[in-house]
Write an enzyme that holds these catalytic residues in place. Structure first.
Site, PDB file in Angstrom:
ATOM      1  N   HIS A 138       0.718  -1.097  -0.056  1.00  0.00           N
ATOM      2  CA  HIS A 138      -0.070  -0.049   0.088  1.00  0.00           C
ATOM      3  C   HIS A 138       0.968   1.278   0.102  1.00  0.00           C
ATOM      4  CE1 HIS A 138       0.430  -0.184   4.635  1.00  0.00           C
ATOM      5  NE2 HIS A 138       0.338   1.034   4.365  1.00  0.00           N
ATOM      6  N   ASP A 168       0.240  -7.898   1.426  1.00  0.00           N
ATOM      7  CA  ASP A 168       0.735  -6.332   1.686  1.00  0.00           C
ATOM      8  C   ASP A 168       2.087  -6.400   1.449  1.00  0.00           C
ATOM      9  OD1 ASP A 168       0.092  -3.756   1.688  1.00  0.00           O
ATOM     10  OD2 ASP A 168      -0.018  -3.524   3.866  1.00  0.00           O
ATOM     11  N   ASN A 241       5.190   5.101   9.126  1.00  0.00           N
ATOM     12  CA  ASN A 241       5.860   3.653   9.637  1.00  0.00           C
ATOM     13  C   ASN A 241       5.899   2.581   8.643  1.00  0.00           C
ATOM     14  OD1 ASN A 241       5.886   4.911  12.901  1.00  0.00           O
ATOM     15  ND2 ASN A 241       7.667   3.754  12.106  1.00  0.00           N
ATOM     16  N   SER A 242       4.728   2.532   7.893  1.00  0.00           N
ATOM     17  CA  SER A 242       4.351   1.583   7.171  1.00  0.00           C
ATOM     18  C   SER A 242       5.644   0.915   6.304  1.00  0.00           C
ATOM     19  CB  SER A 242       3.141   1.709   6.211  1.00  0.00           C
ATOM     20  OG  SER A 242       2.019   1.862   6.792  1.00  0.00           O
ATOM     21  N   VAL A 299      -8.363 -28.118   0.549  1.00  0.00           N
ATOM     22  CA  VAL A 299      -9.282 -28.671   1.369  1.00  0.00           C
ATOM     23  C   VAL A 299     -10.133 -27.347   1.470  1.00  0.00           C
ATOM     24  CG1 VAL A 299      -8.013 -30.516   2.326  1.00  0.00           C
ATOM     25  CG2 VAL A 299      -7.648 -27.780   3.140  1.00  0.00           C
ATOM     26  N   ILE A 301     -11.864 -25.607   4.611  1.00  0.00           N
ATOM     27  CA  ILE A 301     -11.628 -26.030   5.961  1.00  0.00           C
ATOM     28  C   ILE A 301     -12.760 -25.023   6.797  1.00  0.00           C
ATOM     29  CG2 ILE A 301      -9.630 -27.135   5.822  1.00  0.00           C
ATOM     30  CD1 ILE A 301      -8.224 -24.300   6.368  1.00  0.00           C
TER      31      ILE A 301
END
Length: 501
Positions: A138, A168, A241-242, A299, A301
């Site tokens: 992002h 991300d 901070n991302s 599968v 689940i």
């Protein structure tokens, strides 16, 4: 003379009282501690010693910060956004008087697309001295221009090598050599309570370090990404901070800071980071192939609830309950059946469906792994050879689809994948499978049958619907004459609906 003598006597008496008062005051002041005591005063020229601190010495993160800080970079992006011009109110658009007065050109200007430049700031981590940088998807998504500012103030243009919105994670490359890097850590070995440092550029404040602990590991169903196995930390993380580094007390990269939980838009003590093991797996795949190749077990689940655990003879609710082993899948070939509970995968305990899903996705395609299952209250182990996730499943996540065919029973039905975030909003239990109805065309067969927005289609004609790929495949098989029987989940209640074309 008598007056002078009397005045002299009064003066002597007043003086005696004054001297006595001063003496008494000094005595009381020394006892109450108002004056420094000669006994307690340090010798002139001697240094005063501070009291010794009791308890363990606080950890010193200075050497770690100095070692890893040069590998954390500032990423700034720019992109062009096209939007329609300001809309003229409909009552003026349709009024011939206003059109005649202002002219058609005036209204045309409002309808012309306009461009504007948007910029954003984030962080990144140098993980290869050849110039490969890990950040969040992002941070660089749809960017026209990427600038990378290093710790030594050098600036480079960045190029996106590959992105993976489902985790991300994105990889950016700059044209530089011999860059400082942060060594990888094993995020699977992180313990709750362990010290961690978050390093990044919050609010554009370059090279900011915050300290905290690991609050939790394996956080899933947060609603941030499709593949979630987040590290939760109370180290302060804020906008900017991302994409930055989450580092352990040994100076190793254990996570990529991704998001925060906040009601105010700022730090509230809960931050999330993508684990380094998942990040490294995605990075290697993006660099080698330009895409993320994920493993597939095959599968369907669901979560093991306490009630289900009792029914299956388990002491605690853990594992992943198999609803179905898909035909011709690795699971079906290994003999895994509906009703099996997968308790371990490749030597790692399976606590929840998300744990299994993430473990399978990170497994190398073609690798044979041991899968522990509980069947009829007995534990057994089977060998499964993991294959590549089929394209229809990999591409369908996050898509929106409409029922194929203009005159079929599902015509006019718009559906999308049921994400954990949507499931929570609808009040559905974790592990609910299906596609959620995003729209029903007015006057369609689906509307007449009572299908509503927010309904979750679980089956079409007794065939399971796990994702948009299943929905498109099954709806595409319907002819104009075929009726359709749907099993839906409406706010936690299951019911069948019959749709006629």
């Amino acid at each position: 003379m008598s007056l002078d003598r009397r005045s002299f006597k009064v003066g002597i008496i007043a003086g005696v009282f004054l001297v006595t008062g001063v003496a008494v005051g000094i005595v009381f002041s020394s006892r109450l501690g108002w004056l420094p005591s000669a006994v307690s005063s340090p010798t002139e020229g001697a240094a005063t010693t501070a009291p010794a601190l009791s308890g363990p010495t606080p950890p010193n993160f200075v050497p770690i910060v100095k070692a890893v800080m040069p590998a954390v970079v500032n990423i700034s992006t720019r992109r062009t956004v096209r939007s329609q011009g300001g809309d003229v109110p409909s009552q003026f658009q349709d009024d011939p008087f206003f059109r005649q007065f202002f002219g058609e050109e005036f209204f045309h200007r409002f309808q012309m697309p306009r461009e504007r430049r948007e910029s954003s700031l984030g962080s990144g981590v140098i993980v290869d001295s050849a110039g490969y940088i890990v950040t969040n998807n992002h941070v660089v998504a749809k960017a026209d221009e990427i600038k990378v500012l290093l710790n030594d103030k050098r600036e480079f243009s960045g190029k996106v090598v590959g992105t993976d919105p489902k985790s991300d994670i994105a990889i950016v490359k700059i044209n530089a050599r011999d860059l400082p890097v942060i060594p990888w850590g094993d995020s699977d070995k992180l313990d709750v309570g362990e010290y961690v440092l978050a390093i990044g550029n919050p609010f554009g404040l370059n090279q900011t370090v915050t300290q905290g602990i690991v609050s939790a590991v394996g956080r899933a169903n947060v609603g941030i990404a499709d593949y979630e196995d987040f590290i939760q930390t109370d180290a302060a993380i804020n906008p900017g901070n991302s994409g930055g580094a989450l580092v352990n007390a040994r100076g190793q990269l254990v996570g990529i800071n991704t998001a925060i939980f906040s009601r105010s838009g700022g730090y509230m003590g809960i931050g999330f980071a993508v684990p380094s093991n998942m990040t490294r797996s995605v990075m290697d795949s993006l660099i080698k192939t330009g895409k993320v190749v994920r493993g597939w077990l095959g599968v369907s689940i669901q979560e093991v609830t306490p009630d289900l655990a009792k029914q299956f003879g388990m002491k605690e609710a853990r594992g992943a309950l198999v609803n179905e082993a898909i035909l011709d899948s690795p699971a079906a070939a290994a003999g895994i059946q509906s009703g099996d509970i997968i308790t371990a995968f490749n030597g790692k305990a399976v606590d929840s469906p998300s744990t299994l899903r993430n473990s399978v996705a990170q497994t190398v395609v073609g690798k044979s792994v041991k899968v522990e299952v509980l069947r009829e209250k007995k534990s057994m182990t089977v060998d499964v050879k993991i294959s590549e996730q089929p394209k229809d499943i990999a591409q369908s996540e996050g898509e929106t689809a409409q029922g194929d065919g203009k005159d079929t029973a599902l015509a006019g039905v718009e559906a999308r994948n049921l994400t954990p975030d949507i499931a929570r909003q609808l009040g559905l239990p974790p592990g609910t499978m299906g596609v959620v109805i995003a729209g029903v065309e007015q006057g369609s067969a689906a509307e007449e049958a009572g299908l509503q927005e927010g309904d979750v289609i679980m089956q079409i004609n007794h065939q399971p619907v796990r994702n948009i790929g299943d929905f498109k495949r099954l709806s595409g098989k319907l002819s104009k004459k075929d009726s359709s029987l749907l099993l839906i989940n409406r706010q936690g209640r299951k019911l069948f609906l019959a749709l006629r074309p």
